[in-house]
Motif scaffolding. Structure first.
Motif, PDB file in Angstrom:
ATOM      1  N   HIS A 177       0.863  -1.182   0.000  1.00 43.79           N
ATOM      2  CA  HIS A 177       0.000   0.000   0.000  1.00 43.79           C
ATOM      3  C   HIS A 177       0.900   1.233   0.000  1.00 43.79           C
ATOM      4  N   PHE A 178       0.859   1.993  -1.075  1.00 48.60           N
ATOM      5  CA  PHE A 178       1.766   3.115  -1.254  1.00 48.60           C
ATOM      6  C   PHE A 178       1.038   4.446  -1.077  1.00 48.60           C
ATOM      7  N   SER A 179       1.790   5.427  -0.566  1.00 51.30           N
ATOM      8  CA  SER A 179       1.280   6.790  -0.589  1.00 51.30           C
ATOM      9  C   SER A 179       1.276   7.269  -2.037  1.00 51.30           C
ATOM     10  N   PHE A 180       0.550   8.334  -2.297  1.00 51.60           N
ATOM     11  CA  PHE A 180       0.478   8.849  -3.662  1.00 51.60           C
ATOM     12  C   PHE A 180       1.873   9.186  -4.178  1.00 51.60           C
ATOM     13  N   GLU A 181       2.701   9.768  -3.312  1.00 51.76           N
ATOM     14  CA  GLU A 181       4.054  10.164  -3.711  1.00 51.76           C
ATOM     15  C   GLU A 181       4.900   8.945  -4.056  1.00 51.76           C
ATOM     16  N   LYS A 182       4.835   7.920  -3.229  1.00 57.33           N
ATOM     17  CA  LYS A 182       5.651   6.728  -3.456  1.00 57.33           C
ATOM     18  C   LYS A 182       5.129   5.895  -4.625  1.00 57.33           C
ATOM     19  N   GLU A 183       3.824   5.919  -4.844  1.00 53.98           N
ATOM     20  CA  GLU A 183       3.248   5.138  -5.932  1.00 53.98           C
ATOM     21  C   GLU A 183       3.743   5.652  -7.285  1.00 53.98           C
ATOM     22  N   ALA A 184       4.174   6.915  -7.322  1.00 55.70           N
ATOM     23  CA  ALA A 184       4.683   7.497  -8.568  1.00 55.70           C
ATOM     24  C   ALA A 184       5.964   6.815  -9.032  1.00 55.70           C
ATOM     25  N   LEU A 185       6.644   6.087  -8.097  1.00 55.94           N
ATOM     26  CA  LEU A 185       7.858   5.365  -8.467  1.00 55.94           C
ATOM     27  C   LEU A 185       7.540   4.124  -9.296  1.00 55.94           C
TER      28      LEU A 185
END
Length: 286
Positions: free
Chosen positions: A256-264
């Motif tokens: 489960h990623f934060s929006f910022e981390k999901e961008a990776l």
């Protein structure tokens, strides 16, 4: 606790937090656990639990021995949850964080190797487990892969590349039955770990969730999983439709990623994971 699984004495959950105020009673309970045939869930999740056990002095070893014996012998036990074993009376214990120091939980972890039946779930989050601890745990299940729990949660510990690589080797065993492994929140896991994990998972048809959010994996590392879940290119050449169709379609979640981390994670990787979650293999192939 020492009763059989009959009558009004059935206990399916032993939660230490409920009895932490009476550590002497907890000591007695631990001594009698070996006679119990009904407990299914063992929860040791309290900041002061292990300090309280240590306050028993020489008798603290008896408590750990009894807990280890129960873990080894119980055929009813389905899940173990141990967390917050990261403090002492004087605050956080820095020695537990060293990669090659012996963790106080070692006897309980090694007792898993003597079980006759696998656990459904093993939760060991926030215990400052280090590389040495994880390597020994992986060795336990490598020797007896049939004992690997269906779910293994090792999040928020002190796992680095060495511990992660040990677990990657375990996951490469075709007999490994784990469907979920949570390694999230371990900052020592990096791009090299991601590559090793993706390479090893090629032989694993069981894993569905491999959670790695909150680690040090970058865009480069996440791209390794894109090739794993949908084999589009091999050595610079377009792969066959069959190779794509036979990619790792069991893996459906990396955490489960934060929006910022999901961008990776690339949009394509997210799409492949979603298709796997929906069991839409044909869509992945297209």
């Amino acid at each position: 606790v020492d009763s059989s699984s009959s009558g009004d004495h059935d206990i399916d959950l032993l939660d230490a937090e409920q009895i932490i105020t009476a550590i002497e009673k907890f000591n007695v309970i631990c001594m009698r656990l070996s006679h119990n045939t009904s407990i299914e869930h063992l929860s040791l999740c309290h900041f002061n639990l292990f300090d309280s056990i240590d306050s028993l002095g020489p008798r603290s070893g008896d408590v750990y021995d009894s807990l280890s014996g129960f873990i080894e012998q119980s055929t009813s036990l389905k899940s173990i949850q141990i967390s917050r074993f990261n403090r002492t009376r004087n605050g956080r214990n820095p020695t537990v964080n060293r990669a090659h120091s012996i963790h106080p939980l070692r006897p309980l972890l090694l007792s898993l190797s003597n079980r006759r039946t696998p656990l459904e779930k093993l939760t060991l989050f926030n215990n400052r487990l280090n590389d040495m601890s994880i390597r020994e745990l992986a060795d336990v299940f490598s020797r007896k892969p049939e004992l690997t729990p269906l779910e293994i949660e090792l999040n928020d510990n002190s796992i680095g590349s060495e511990g992660c690589l040990s677990f990657a080797k375990l996951l490469s065993d075709s007999k490994c039955s784990a469907k979920k492994v949570d390694l999230s929140g371990n900052a020592g896991i990096n791009d090299n770990c991601a590559k090793e994990l993706s390479d090893r998972l090629k032989n694993n048809n069981q894993i569905e969730k491999l959670w790695l959010c909150g680690t040090s994996i970058t865009t480069e590392g996440w791209s390794e999983f894109e090739a794993l879940v949908c084999n589009i290119c091999t050595s610079g050449h377009t792969s066959s439709t069959m190779a794509t169709f036979q990619s790792k379609h069991s893996l459906s979640s990396l955490g489960h990623f934060s929006f910022e981390k999901e961008a990776l994670l690339s949009p394509r990787l997210l799409k492949y994971l979603k298709c796997n979650e929906l069991k839409d293999i044909g869509q992945v192939a297209r």
